[in-house]
Write an enzyme that holds these catalytic residues in place. Structure first.
Site, PDB file in Angstrom:
ATOM      1  N   HIS A 184      -7.452  -2.639  -3.707  1.00 46.40           N
ATOM      2  CA  HIS A 184      -6.158  -2.253  -4.262  1.00 46.40           C
ATOM      3  C   HIS A 184      -5.628  -3.313  -5.223  1.00 46.40           C
ATOM      4  O   HIS A 184      -5.083  -2.989  -6.286  1.00 46.40           O
ATOM      5  CB  HIS A 184      -5.149  -2.011  -3.143  1.00 46.40           C
ATOM      6  CG  HIS A 184      -5.413  -0.771  -2.352  1.00 46.40           C
ATOM      7  ND1 HIS A 184      -5.477   0.479  -2.922  1.00 46.40           N
ATOM      8  CD2 HIS A 184      -5.645  -0.585  -1.019  1.00 46.40           C
ATOM      9  CE1 HIS A 184      -5.727   1.390  -1.989  1.00 46.40           C
ATOM     10  NE2 HIS A 184      -5.842   0.764  -0.834  1.00 46.40           N
ATOM     11  N   HIS A 236       0.821  -1.212   0.000  1.00 46.85           N
ATOM     12  CA  HIS A 236       0.000   0.000   0.000  1.00 46.85           C
ATOM     13  C   HIS A 236       0.850   1.255   0.000  1.00 46.85           C
ATOM     14  O   HIS A 236       0.599   2.195  -0.754  1.00 46.85           O
ATOM     15  CB  HIS A 236      -0.933   0.014   1.223  1.00 46.85           C
ATOM     16  CG  HIS A 236      -1.900   1.153   1.222  1.00 46.85           C
ATOM     17  ND1 HIS A 236      -1.572   2.413   1.684  1.00 46.85           N
ATOM     18  CD2 HIS A 236      -3.181   1.241   0.800  1.00 46.85           C
ATOM     19  CE1 HIS A 236      -2.613   3.220   1.552  1.00 46.85           C
ATOM     20  NE2 HIS A 236      -3.601   2.539   1.018  1.00 46.85           N
ATOM     21  N   GLU A 278       1.039   3.950  -3.059  1.00 49.36           N
ATOM     22  CA  GLU A 278       1.218   5.351  -2.700  1.00 49.36           C
ATOM     23  C   GLU A 278       2.583   5.900  -3.097  1.00 49.36           C
ATOM     24  O   GLU A 278       2.806   7.113  -3.061  1.00 49.36           O
ATOM     25  CB  GLU A 278       1.026   5.528  -1.181  1.00 49.36           C
ATOM     26  CG  GLU A 278      -0.343   5.116  -0.668  1.00 49.36           C
ATOM     27  CD  GLU A 278      -1.439   6.009  -1.196  1.00 49.36           C
ATOM     28  OE1 GLU A 278      -1.164   7.191  -1.482  1.00 49.36           O
ATOM     29  OE2 GLU A 278      -2.578   5.530  -1.338  1.00 49.36           O
TER      30      GLU A 278
END
Length: 546
Positions: A494, A428, A459
């Site tokens: 995701h 993530h 990210e």
């Protein structure tokens, strides 16, 4: 219609009076008088029959005009320029007819009107008065700007005639108004869009992290409104967060999941805290797999579940009707069940922001139990820099790489390397200081000799894990085939969208668009379904059980 019928009756009455007056002393022929009487009576009967036929025809027309169940567009007007529909909707609202009952949804210009009441302002203030509560509607104006305003579902007793509708504003004063619903039109494209926008607003209103007393009710309203849409309208649902996939995407059978929210816990509890996922199959396999492994390993403890993401909890309840406790609810459940010894096992990867928030929440309940302990997350302690690794990171690195190689159909990592295959694990990412954990995992892969394994993040934090940097690293190493796999406990949103989605900003699309790779494939599988990973969680829980 009533006036016409009354006129006919008066005509008939006058006819009968004329017959009676015709019998006088002038010596007129009695037969002629009788004939005139019969003629007048026949004419009256004919007029009455005609009137009855006209009334019946009108009644039939009225019945034909009754709206069938469905959704319509209608004009909503009021007796005041201070009370009107938002300018973006041109005095229009969505009229819904269900079982003959009519309701119109109106979107207002602001949030200044806080309640409506179908009736007078006086009645609205009486005990037991049921006020209309607002929805939060997101309006998009012609210039592209958006604004959150109040909307209302108003019962409509009849069309084309005014009816009472009282309102109260932010200052607490009730006002009487008369409103009219008219100009009902059948399904049109703009009516479809308005119906879809209403659902999008409801979805956006529950796409929030804050839990309130109205949360479950709002989730139910959103689902009910979605179910009322046609297939065409469902495709038009688009909001800040809303889209047709919110309710429409098939993520598996939710009935196979156990939310673990039962009472009768006993003295000892293991509370498994996860971020959560709305993907049903992944929830069952990944989170459920960890929970079952813990229950099997520690039968003297009752395993219960909590999610930290209220947004996900709301999504699951709205779509599937499954209630999952948030952390506060789960802790209060433990208190209410007189749990004495509480073990909290986070399924988070690291000591990041989610872990810190969990610890802060838990501190508010510590005095409610005889003992409380928080186990380590999957990758253990963070460490000071990118060179710091530990046994947990090594075990995870070996386990996830072995699973990825096996899933790709290779005997071992070396065989995949010879075939020009690189494995890219997508995490993530975070701005938290714990982001160094991703760099440490890359260090761990390098020290194991896994030259064709790369660690990236959605990210892009830390910077070297950003997509473009990972693409360049894989290219520089000379690999022509790429296998993408999530470095996440669950293969949820995701994994399915940011990693494997068809949109141009997904990782799969990014690697394909670069043009340097012969093949890009995705393994949509979470870490929680790997036995060796489950074993690490079991060990971490065991380390804090006294």
């Amino acid at each position: 219609m009533k006036k016409k019928f009354l006129a006919v009756l008066l005509t008939a009455a006058m006819s009968f009076t004329a017959v009676a007056c015709g019998q006088n002393s002038s010596g007129q022929d009695e037969t002629a008088s009788n004939e005139a009487s019969v003629e007048n009576t026949a004419q009256a009967d004919e007029n009455a029959d005609a009137t009855q036929a006209e009334t019946a025809a009108a009644d039939a027309d009225e019945k034909e005009g009754v709206l069938e169940d469905g959704t319509y567009q209608a004009t909503f007007t009021t007796d005041s320029t201070m009370f009107h529909v938002n300018e973006a909707y041109d005095n229009k609202g969505i009229l819904t007819v269900e079982d003959g009952e009519m309701t119109i949804h109106i979107t207002l210009p602001s949030k200044n009107i806080v309640n409506l009441f179908p009736g007078s302002a006086e009645d609205a203030q009486k005990d037991g008065a049921e006020l209309l509560e607002p929805t939060i509607d997101t309006v998009t104006y012609a210039d592209g700007t958006t604004e959150e305003v109040n909307g209302f579902d108003v019962p409509v007793p009849y069309l084309d005639e005014s009816f009472a509708l009282a309102l109260i504003g932010t200052k607490g004063q009730w006002y009487d108004h008369q409103v009219t619903v008219s100009d009902v039109t059948p399904y049109e494209e703009d009516a479809d869009q308005m119906a879809a926008d209403k659902v999008a607003d409801l979805i956006d209103s529950i796409y929030v992290q804050e839990y309130t007393d109205d949360t479950y009710e709002n989730c139910e309203k959103a689902k009910e409104a979605w179910d009322a849409l046609t297939d065409t309208q469902k495709e038009l649902v688009e909001g800040e967060y809303a889209d047709p996939d919110y309710f429409g995407r098939d993520t598996g059978d939710a009935s196979k999941d156990d939310p673990l929210n039962g009472d009768d816990i006993g003295d000892n509890e293991i509370l498994v805290v996860s971020f959560g996922t709305s993907f049903n199959d992944s929830r069952v396999k990944d989170i459920g797999g960890i929970e079952k492994a813990l229950q099997e390993a520690y039968p003297d403890y009752s395993v219960r579940r909590a999610f930290t993401a209220q947004i996900i909890i709301n999504h699951i309840y709205a779509r599937d009707g499954e209630k999952i406790d948030n952390v506060d609810q789960a802790l209060q459940r433990a208190v209410d069940n007189n749990v004495k010894n509480l073990i909290v096992q986070p399924t988070h990867l690291m000591h990041g922001a989610e872990y810190d928030e969990l610890v802060e929440t838990l501190a508010q309940y510590e005095d409610k139990f005889e003992s409380v302990a928080v186990a380590q997350p999957l990758l253990g302690e963070v460490g000071d820099d990118a060179t710091v690794i530990n046994e947990d990171k090594e075990a995870v690195a070996k386990a996830i790489t072995a699973e990825a190689v096996k899933e790709a159909g290779y005997a071992d990592l070396d065989e995949a390397k010879e075939a020009g295959v690189a494995f890219v694990f997508m995490g993530h990412g975070t701005s938290h200081t714990a982001k160094v954990t991703y760099s440490q995992m890359q260090t761990q892969m390098d020290e194991l000799g896994y030259d064709n394994v790369f660690i990236g993040t959605v990210e892009g934090e830390p910077e070297e894990t950003e997509l473009s940097n990972i693409i360049e690293a894989v290219k520089a190493a000379g690999y022509t085939k790429v296998v993408l796999r999530p470095l996440m406990v669950v293969a949820g949103d995701h994994a399915n969208n940011d990693m494997a989605g068809d949109e141009e900003d997904s990782w799969k699309s990014g690697f394909e668009a670069d043009g340097s790779f012969e093949e890009v494939s995705c393994q949509i599988l979470g870490l929680g379904g790997i036995k060796e990973v489950e074993d690490i969680y079991v060990e971490h829980t065991g380390a804090v059980i006294k």
